[in-house]
Design a protein around this motif. Structure first.
Motif, PDB file in Angstrom:
ATOM      1  N   LEU A 110      34.393  42.244  33.581  1.00  0.00           N
ATOM      2  CA  LEU A 110      35.654  42.228  34.315  1.00  0.00           C
ATOM      3  C   LEU A 110      35.445  41.796  35.766  1.00  0.00           C
ATOM      4  O   LEU A 110      34.409  42.082  36.374  1.00  0.00           O
ATOM      5  CB  LEU A 110      36.275  43.628  34.310  1.00  0.00           C
ATOM      6  CG  LEU A 110      36.442  44.302  32.943  1.00  0.00           C
ATOM      7  CD1 LEU A 110      36.848  45.753  33.115  1.00  0.00           C
ATOM      8  CD2 LEU A 110      37.472  43.552  32.102  1.00  0.00           C
ATOM      9  N   SER A 111      36.469  41.131  36.303  1.00  0.00           N
ATOM     10  CA  SER A 111      36.509  40.859  37.737  1.00  0.00           C
ATOM     11  C   SER A 111      37.903  41.202  38.247  1.00  0.00           C
ATOM     12  O   SER A 111      38.904  41.074  37.527  1.00  0.00           O
ATOM     13  CB  SER A 111      36.176  39.400  38.036  1.00  0.00           C
ATOM     14  OG  SER A 111      37.105  38.529  37.426  1.00  0.00           O
ATOM     15  N   ARG A 112      37.952  41.651  39.481  1.00  0.00           N
ATOM     16  CA  ARG A 112      39.224  42.051  40.072  1.00  0.00           C
ATOM     17  C   ARG A 112      40.161  40.847  40.158  1.00  0.00           C
ATOM     18  O   ARG A 112      39.782  39.782  40.615  1.00  0.00           O
ATOM     19  CB  ARG A 112      38.962  42.631  41.459  1.00  0.00           C
ATOM     20  CG  ARG A 112      40.221  43.167  42.146  1.00  0.00           C
ATOM     21  CD  ARG A 112      39.907  43.516  43.586  1.00  0.00           C
ATOM     22  NE  ARG A 112      39.172  44.767  43.711  1.00  0.00           N
ATOM     23  CZ  ARG A 112      38.386  45.044  44.745  1.00  0.00           C
ATOM     24  NH1 ARG A 112      38.212  44.158  45.691  1.00  0.00           N
ATOM     25  NH2 ARG A 112      37.766  46.198  44.814  1.00  0.00           N
TER      26      ARG A 112
ATOM     27  N   ALA B 267      40.247  55.571  34.834  1.00  0.00           N
ATOM     28  CA  ALA B 267      38.942  55.122  35.323  1.00  0.00           C
ATOM     29  C   ALA B 267      38.963  53.630  35.658  1.00  0.00           C
ATOM     30  O   ALA B 267      38.374  53.199  36.654  1.00  0.00           O
ATOM     31  CB  ALA B 267      37.864  55.418  34.287  1.00  0.00           C
ATOM     32  N   LEU B 268      39.659  52.846  34.851  1.00  0.00           N
ATOM     33  CA  LEU B 268      39.780  51.418  35.136  1.00  0.00           C
ATOM     34  C   LEU B 268      40.548  51.179  36.438  1.00  0.00           C
ATOM     35  O   LEU B 268      40.197  50.300  37.229  1.00  0.00           O
ATOM     36  CB  LEU B 268      40.474  50.710  33.980  1.00  0.00           C
ATOM     37  CG  LEU B 268      39.617  50.487  32.723  1.00  0.00           C
ATOM     38  CD1 LEU B 268      40.501  50.107  31.538  1.00  0.00           C
ATOM     39  CD2 LEU B 268      38.569  49.397  32.965  1.00  0.00           C
ATOM     40  N   SER B 269      41.580  51.960  36.669  1.00  0.00           N
ATOM     41  CA  SER B 269      42.359  51.819  37.910  1.00  0.00           C
ATOM     42  C   SER B 269      41.525  52.204  39.125  1.00  0.00           C
ATOM     43  O   SER B 269      41.601  51.560  40.187  1.00  0.00           O
ATOM     44  CB  SER B 269      43.621  52.684  37.840  1.00  0.00           C
ATOM     45  OG  SER B 269      44.495  52.214  36.836  1.00  0.00           O
ATOM     46  N   GLU B 270      40.730  53.247  39.020  1.00  0.00           N
ATOM     47  CA  GLU B 270      39.851  53.635  40.117  1.00  0.00           C
ATOM     48  C   GLU B 270      38.739  52.611  40.326  1.00  0.00           C
ATOM     49  O   GLU B 270      38.370  52.298  41.455  1.00  0.00           O
ATOM     50  CB  GLU B 270      39.237  55.015  39.842  1.00  0.00           C
ATOM     51  CG  GLU B 270      40.144  56.168  40.162  1.00  0.00           C
ATOM     52  CD  GLU B 270      40.405  56.266  41.657  1.00  0.00           C
ATOM     53  OE1 GLU B 270      39.655  56.975  42.349  1.00  0.00           O
ATOM     54  OE2 GLU B 270      41.351  55.605  42.150  1.00  0.00           O
ATOM     55  N   ALA B 271      38.215  52.095  39.227  1.00  0.00           N
ATOM     56  CA  ALA B 271      37.134  51.112  39.338  1.00  0.00           C
ATOM     57  C   ALA B 271      37.584  49.875  40.096  1.00  0.00           C
ATOM     58  O   ALA B 271      36.850  49.354  40.952  1.00  0.00           O
ATOM     59  CB  ALA B 271      36.632  50.729  37.941  1.00  0.00           C
ATOM     60  N   VAL B 272      38.795  49.383  39.826  1.00  0.00           N
ATOM     61  CA  VAL B 272      39.269  48.182  40.500  1.00  0.00           C
ATOM     62  C   VAL B 272      39.522  48.441  41.981  1.00  0.00           C
ATOM     63  O   VAL B 272      39.498  47.513  42.805  1.00  0.00           O
ATOM     64  CB  VAL B 272      40.537  47.630  39.798  1.00  0.00           C
ATOM     65  CG1 VAL B 272      41.783  48.388  40.213  1.00  0.00           C
ATOM     66  CG2 VAL B 272      40.702  46.140  40.047  1.00  0.00           C
TER      67      VAL B 272
ATOM     68  N   ALA C 123      42.698  47.198  30.685  1.00  0.00           N
ATOM     69  CA  ALA C 123      41.966  46.624  31.818  1.00  0.00           C
ATOM     70  C   ALA C 123      42.856  45.673  32.618  1.00  0.00           C
ATOM     71  O   ALA C 123      42.893  45.718  33.847  1.00  0.00           O
ATOM     72  CB  ALA C 123      40.716  45.898  31.331  1.00  0.00           C
ATOM     73  N   GLU C 124      43.592  44.829  31.922  1.00  0.00           N
ATOM     74  CA  GLU C 124      44.465  43.881  32.610  1.00  0.00           C
ATOM     75  C   GLU C 124      45.600  44.605  33.333  1.00  0.00           C
ATOM     76  O   GLU C 124      45.974  44.232  34.457  1.00  0.00           O
ATOM     77  CB  GLU C 124      44.999  42.873  31.613  1.00  0.00           C
ATOM     78  CG  GLU C 124      43.903  41.920  31.103  1.00  0.00           C
ATOM     79  CD  GLU C 124      44.382  40.999  30.006  1.00  0.00           C
ATOM     80  OE1 GLU C 124      45.526  41.161  29.544  1.00  0.00           O
ATOM     81  OE2 GLU C 124      43.599  40.106  29.608  1.00  0.00           O
ATOM     82  N   ALA C 125      46.122  45.664  32.715  1.00  0.00           N
ATOM     83  CA  ALA C 125      47.187  46.427  33.366  1.00  0.00           C
ATOM     84  C   ALA C 125      46.687  47.113  34.632  1.00  0.00           C
ATOM     85  O   ALA C 125      47.458  47.335  35.578  1.00  0.00           O
ATOM     86  CB  ALA C 125      47.758  47.467  32.393  1.00  0.00           C
ATOM     87  N   ALA C 126      45.395  47.449  34.674  1.00  0.00           N
ATOM     88  CA  ALA C 126      44.822  48.114  35.848  1.00  0.00           C
ATOM     89  C   ALA C 126      44.515  47.137  36.977  1.00  0.00           C
ATOM     90  O   ALA C 126      44.190  47.571  38.095  1.00  0.00           O
ATOM     91  CB  ALA C 126      43.555  48.863  35.451  1.00  0.00           C
ATOM     92  N   GLY C 127      44.593  45.838  36.717  1.00  0.00           N
ATOM     93  CA  GLY C 127      44.326  44.855  37.759  1.00  0.00           C
ATOM     94  C   GLY C 127      43.056  44.054  37.571  1.00  0.00           C
ATOM     95  O   GLY C 127      42.617  43.354  38.482  1.00  0.00           O
ATOM     96  N   TRP C 128      42.470  44.132  36.365  1.00  0.00           N
ATOM     97  CA  TRP C 128      41.257  43.384  36.072  1.00  0.00           C
ATOM     98  C   TRP C 128      41.584  42.091  35.335  1.00  0.00           C
ATOM     99  O   TRP C 128      42.582  42.004  34.616  1.00  0.00           O
ATOM    100  CB  TRP C 128      40.309  44.197  35.199  1.00  0.00           C
ATOM    101  CG  TRP C 128      39.714  45.392  35.863  1.00  0.00           C
ATOM    102  CD1 TRP C 128      40.044  46.691  35.661  1.00  0.00           C
ATOM    103  CD2 TRP C 128      38.666  45.398  36.836  1.00  0.00           C
ATOM    104  NE1 TRP C 128      39.275  47.509  36.437  1.00  0.00           N
ATOM    105  CE2 TRP C 128      38.414  46.742  37.173  1.00  0.00           C
ATOM    106  CE3 TRP C 128      37.909  44.396  37.451  1.00  0.00           C
ATOM    107  CZ2 TRP C 128      37.445  47.113  38.099  1.00  0.00           C
ATOM    108  CZ3 TRP C 128      36.951  44.767  38.372  1.00  0.00           C
ATOM    109  CH2 TRP C 128      36.729  46.107  38.691  1.00  0.00           C
TER     110      TRP C 128
END
Length: 329
Positions: A326-328, A277-282, A300-305
């Protein structure tokens, strides 16, 4: 300069300040328990804040005594006329000042300067705010709409235990989408009964919900149709790890991850679900707020946040909510 009266408990102050700064104000600075100042405020957004009660135009700051407040008001210059009322507050019962004595004394100063007193429907309200050793005098400019109790989750057409409190849901929407409001699209990939989408709609955003369970998707639609009949929203059944949305389809994502240590949610392990979900959100939005019963910072950080802020908020003795802003990256 403006004065902000913060809602919630002492432990909520940093959370309240960030919500105000994200959704309505600039350069917010705590000055005393329950009080902050701001350099600028979008007054039209103040009614939608959750953790700010009032915003007022600052007259000045002094120590917490009636005599000092009177001296400050006597020396102050302001271009107003008409009727007035003085409202005194001992914020969080943190000072020893008699607010009734302050109201009488400050009202006397204003009468001497040509104002008429009207306690029921005044043209202007002077707020005398005493907190610890500080007093702020300020002209009331805007107030938040404190109607969260009218939207209790148990009163909605569709209810499930564990639904989020409306005041908190509003704050999370403001934290995630505040800079883009009111013209924002907010996605909740695990929308449940639709509480976050409801608050998004009430602050002017378009809400887009997704849930893996048909029951929840139908229930969220039922709630939104009943409580937001004229708003722009949509709810679909789908997988939070594969959202049916294009890249950059939204301004913000807000979601409340499943709680507990259960091994599977639908067909996913809990960790796989949240990471997906975090990966899709970013992919679909540049900002997000994740609420969960444990930290998910690394995921979150691993997903790009980038984790801009984090809060740990007590719900009850057996549950703390971890909130990631979080921010991208």
């Amino acid at each position: 300069m403006y004065c902000l009266e913060l809602a919630g408990e002492a432990s909520d102050e940093a959370f309240a300040i960030l919500e105000a700064e994200r959704a309505a104000a600039t350069a917010v600075d705590r000055v005393a328990p329950g009080l902050a100042t701001a350099r600028g405020v979008r007054l039209d957004r103040v009614p939608t804040l959750a953790y700010t009660h009032h915003v007022s135009e600052l007259v000045g700051r002094t120590d917490a005594s009636v005599e000092s407040a009177v001296a400050l008001l006597t020396a102050a210059s302001f271009d107003r006329e008409g009727s007035v009322a003085v409202r005194g507050r001992d914020v969080r019962s943190s000072s020893d000042v008699s607010t009734s004595a302050a109201e009488r004394a400050l009202g006397g100063v204003l009468v001497d300067r040509g104002f008429a007193v009207d306690l029921d429907d005044p043209d202007h309200v002077l707020r005398a705010l005493f907190s610890a050793d500080t007093c702020l005098l300020a002209w009331e400019a805007a107030a938040s709409v404190r109607d969260f109790g009218t939207r209790s989750p148990t009163d909605r057409p569709f209810f499930q235990p564990g639904s989020m409190d409306p005041m908190d849901a509003r704050a999370y929407v403001n934290l995630a989408a505040g800079p883009a409001l009111p013209d924002a699209t907010v996605v909740d990939p695990m929308c449940g009964t639709g509480g976050i989408l409801l608050e998004a709609g009430l602050v002017g955003a378009r809400g887009v919900g997704n849930d893996a369970q048909w029951k929840m998707a139908r229930g969220a639609r039922e709630n939104l149709a009943a409580l937001l009949p004229d708003a722009d929203w949509d709810v679909v059944r789908g997988d939070a790890t594969a959202l049916p949305l294009r890249d950059d389809a939204a301004d913000a994502v807000v979601f409340d991850a499943p709680y507990g240590r259960q091994s599977k949610i639908a067909r996913h392990e809990l960790s796989d679900l949240v990471e997906g979900a975090l990966s899709e959100a970013v992919r679909v939005a540049p900002a997000a707020v994740l609420v969960a019963d444990r930290p998910w910072d690394d995921e979150a950080e691993a997903a790009g946040w980038r984790v801009d802020d984090r809060f740990e908020r007590r719900v009850h003795k057996s549950l703390d909510r971890h909130v990631l802003v979080l921010s991208r990256r």
